[in-house]
Write an enzyme that holds these catalytic residues in place. Sequence first.
Site, mmCIF file in Angstrom:
data_model
loop_
_atom_site.group_PDB
_atom_site.id
_atom_site.type_symbol
_atom_site.label_atom_id
_atom_site.label_comp_id
_atom_site.label_asym_id
_atom_site.label_seq_id
_atom_site.Cartn_x
_atom_site.Cartn_y
_atom_site.Cartn_z
ATOM 1 N N SER A 142 -5.719 13.777 -21.719
ATOM 2 C CA SER A 142 -7.123 13.501 -21.397
ATOM 3 C C SER A 142 -8.005 14.592 -21.977
ATOM 4 O O SER A 142 -7.578 15.745 -22.090
ATOM 5 C CB SER A 142 -7.304 13.467 -19.875
ATOM 6 O OG SER A 142 -8.678 13.407 -19.551
ATOM 7 N N TYR A 155 -6.332 18.019 -11.910
ATOM 8 C CA TYR A 155 -6.133 16.971 -12.924
ATOM 9 C C TYR A 155 -6.338 17.583 -14.317
ATOM 10 O O TYR A 155 -5.510 17.401 -15.214
ATOM 11 C CB TYR A 155 -7.128 15.829 -12.677
ATOM 12 C CG TYR A 155 -7.058 14.726 -13.709
ATOM 13 C CD1 TYR A 155 -5.985 13.843 -13.725
ATOM 14 C CD2 TYR A 155 -8.055 14.576 -14.672
ATOM 15 C CE1 TYR A 155 -5.899 12.832 -14.686
ATOM 16 C CE2 TYR A 155 -7.992 13.569 -15.622
ATOM 17 C CZ TYR A 155 -6.912 12.705 -15.630
ATOM 18 O OH TYR A 155 -6.828 11.709 -16.574
HETATM 19 N N1 LIG Z 1 -8.979 6.035 -16.779
HETATM 20 C C1 LIG Z 1 -9.504 7.071 -17.435
HETATM 21 O O1 LIG Z 1 -10.730 7.266 -17.462
HETATM 22 C C2 LIG Z 1 -8.592 8.023 -18.178
HETATM 23 C C3 LIG Z 1 -9.164 8.938 -19.079
HETATM 24 C C4 LIG Z 1 -8.328 9.810 -19.770
HETATM 25 C C5 LIG Z 1 -6.965 9.776 -19.571
HETATM 26 N N2 LIG Z 1 -6.428 8.878 -18.691
HETATM 27 C C6 LIG Z 1 -4.965 8.881 -18.511
HETATM 28 O O2 LIG Z 1 -4.457 7.596 -18.845
HETATM 29 C C7 LIG Z 1 -3.266 7.332 -18.097
HETATM 30 C C8 LIG Z 1 -3.377 5.959 -17.441
HETATM 31 O O3 LIG Z 1 -4.487 6.003 -16.554
HETATM 32 P P1 LIG Z 1 -5.141 4.692 -15.896
HETATM 33 O O4 LIG Z 1 -6.600 4.925 -15.879
HETATM 34 O O5 LIG Z 1 -4.604 3.483 -16.519
HETATM 35 O O6 LIG Z 1 -4.597 4.850 -14.400
HETATM 36 P P2 LIG Z 1 -4.194 3.746 -13.338
HETATM 37 O O7 LIG Z 1 -4.905 2.472 -13.570
HETATM 38 O O8 LIG Z 1 -4.352 4.421 -12.013
HETATM 39 O O9 LIG Z 1 -2.636 3.525 -13.633
HETATM 40 C C9 LIG Z 1 -1.688 4.496 -13.273
HETATM 41 C C10 LIG Z 1 -0.303 3.961 -13.588
HETATM 42 O O10 LIG Z 1 0.660 4.961 -13.226
HETATM 43 C C11 LIG Z 1 1.668 4.365 -12.387
HETATM 44 N N3 LIG Z 1 2.125 5.356 -11.413
HETATM 45 C C12 LIG Z 1 1.365 6.020 -10.502
HETATM 46 N N4 LIG Z 1 2.155 6.822 -9.767
HETATM 47 C C13 LIG Z 1 3.425 6.673 -10.232
HETATM 48 C C14 LIG Z 1 4.679 7.234 -9.873
HETATM 49 N N5 LIG Z 1 4.805 8.111 -8.877
HETATM 50 N N6 LIG Z 1 5.788 6.833 -10.549
HETATM 51 C C15 LIG Z 1 5.705 5.919 -11.553
HETATM 52 N N7 LIG Z 1 4.537 5.371 -11.942
HETATM 53 C C16 LIG Z 1 3.412 5.731 -11.280
HETATM 54 C C17 LIG Z 1 0.952 3.190 -11.701
HETATM 55 O O11 LIG Z 1 1.843 2.149 -11.334
HETATM 56 P P3 LIG Z 1 2.469 2.008 -9.842
HETATM 57 O O12 LIG Z 1 1.366 2.243 -8.890
HETATM 58 O O13 LIG Z 1 3.081 0.656 -9.821
HETATM 59 O O14 LIG Z 1 3.518 3.065 -9.780
HETATM 60 C C18 LIG Z 1 0.039 2.691 -12.813
HETATM 61 O O15 LIG Z 1 0.766 1.811 -13.649
HETATM 62 C C19 LIG Z 1 -3.123 8.480 -17.104
HETATM 63 O O16 LIG Z 1 -2.196 9.420 -17.564
HETATM 64 C C20 LIG Z 1 -4.517 9.075 -17.074
HETATM 65 O O17 LIG Z 1 -4.523 10.438 -16.696
HETATM 66 C C21 LIG Z 1 -7.203 7.991 -17.995
#
Ligand SMILES: NC(=O)c1ccc[n+]([C@@H]2O[C@H](COP(=O)([O-])OP(=O)(O)OC[C@H]3O[C@@H](n4cnc5c(N)ncnc54)[C@H](OP(=O)(O)O)[C@@H]3O)[C@@H](O)[C@H]2O)c1
Length: 271
Positions: A142, A155
């Site tokens: 990120s 984070y």
């Molecule tokens: N959204 C943003 O603005 C943003 C910006 C920059 C970077 N990112 C990065 O992009 C990535 C994806 O983010 P997102 O926005 O798509 O988040 P999200 O919608 O909250 O998805 C998180 C994913 O991680 C899985 N997860 C959570 N806890 C887990 C655990 N203990 N074991 C295995 N799987 C787990 C969840 O599935 P389950 O709940 O089924 O386990 C879900 O599939 C992350 O690394 C985040 O830091 C996001």
Amino acid sequence: METLKGQLALLTGATGGIGRAIARALAHKGLNLALVGRNKTALDGLRTELLGTGVDVVAVAADLTDRSQRRNLPIRVASRAGEIDILINNAGVTQVGAFAEIDPEEVRSVLELNTVAPMLVSRTVLPRMIERKAGHIVNISSLAGRVGLPWASVYAASKAALTEWTLALNTELRDTGVIATAIAPGLVSDAGMFADLAVKAPALLGTSTPEAVAEAVVSALEGNGGEVIVSSRPARGVMAARALAPGVVESTARRLGLLDYLRSLSGKRRE
Ligand SMILES: NC(=O)c1ccc[n+]([C@@H]2O[C@H](COP(=O)([O-])OP(=O)(O)OC[C@H]3O[C@@H](n4cnc5c(N)ncnc54)[C@H](OP(=O)(O)O)[C@@H]3O)[C@@H](O)[C@H]2O)c1
């Protein structure tokens, strides 16, 4: 792009906002997929959707904060789907709120999922990739790790560590045939962890979409590794300015409304 066709990608966080977009983009390119998350029902739903594109897809439920589940994951995937060509460490969790009030357990769990899990899953798959002289590890990091986000400090720290480790690893792996890439998105709209907090980000900040992140992942798979930034605003300049004059970046972030936005997320839970 033909070379990617038929390769197997292990994708963690497959059911999240960004994970789904990455899974769809990879399936569209003809990659076979091993989808990982904790929610088996959500994984199975996504698997059914992607099977329609003609690629092979397996769904593997695992909690990546659990040591033995994490260690066994590549073996479970390989036994069901074959050699892992590409590992995409995308699962992650956000943290919002003042550091002085954070539950100490949350500090551990954020670092465990966002930083330790990508390192240790990679540690399990890397020897075989090196042996085969081919492989790609993509870590979804990120921009938070580059600019230091107040009220999301743990984070930001977890992602700073993830990016720096990826850059070091990519250099370490030079000449092995294995590549490591860190994808660093800014704020993502439409879906994902911040969108789910349902506090609208200030327009001036600019946001990206899950599809833009997915596109960056697909392009990165044909690149030489390092860091790929996904942002609708020029980010390299901000990073350079931060190194030279951190105060300017803080006052700009205040002017753009970023600091008020982050403070307003404190105490928010996902909708
Ligand atoms: N959204 C943003 O603005 C943003 C910006 C920059 C970077 N990112 C990065 O992009 C990535 C994806 O983010 P997102 O926005 O798509 O988040 P999200 O919608 O909250 O998805 C998180 C994913 O991680 C899985 N997860 C959570 N806890 C887990 C655990 N203990 N074991 C295995 N799987 C787990 C969840 O599935 P389950 O709940 O089924 O386990 C879900 O599939 C992350 O690394 C985040 O830091 C996001």
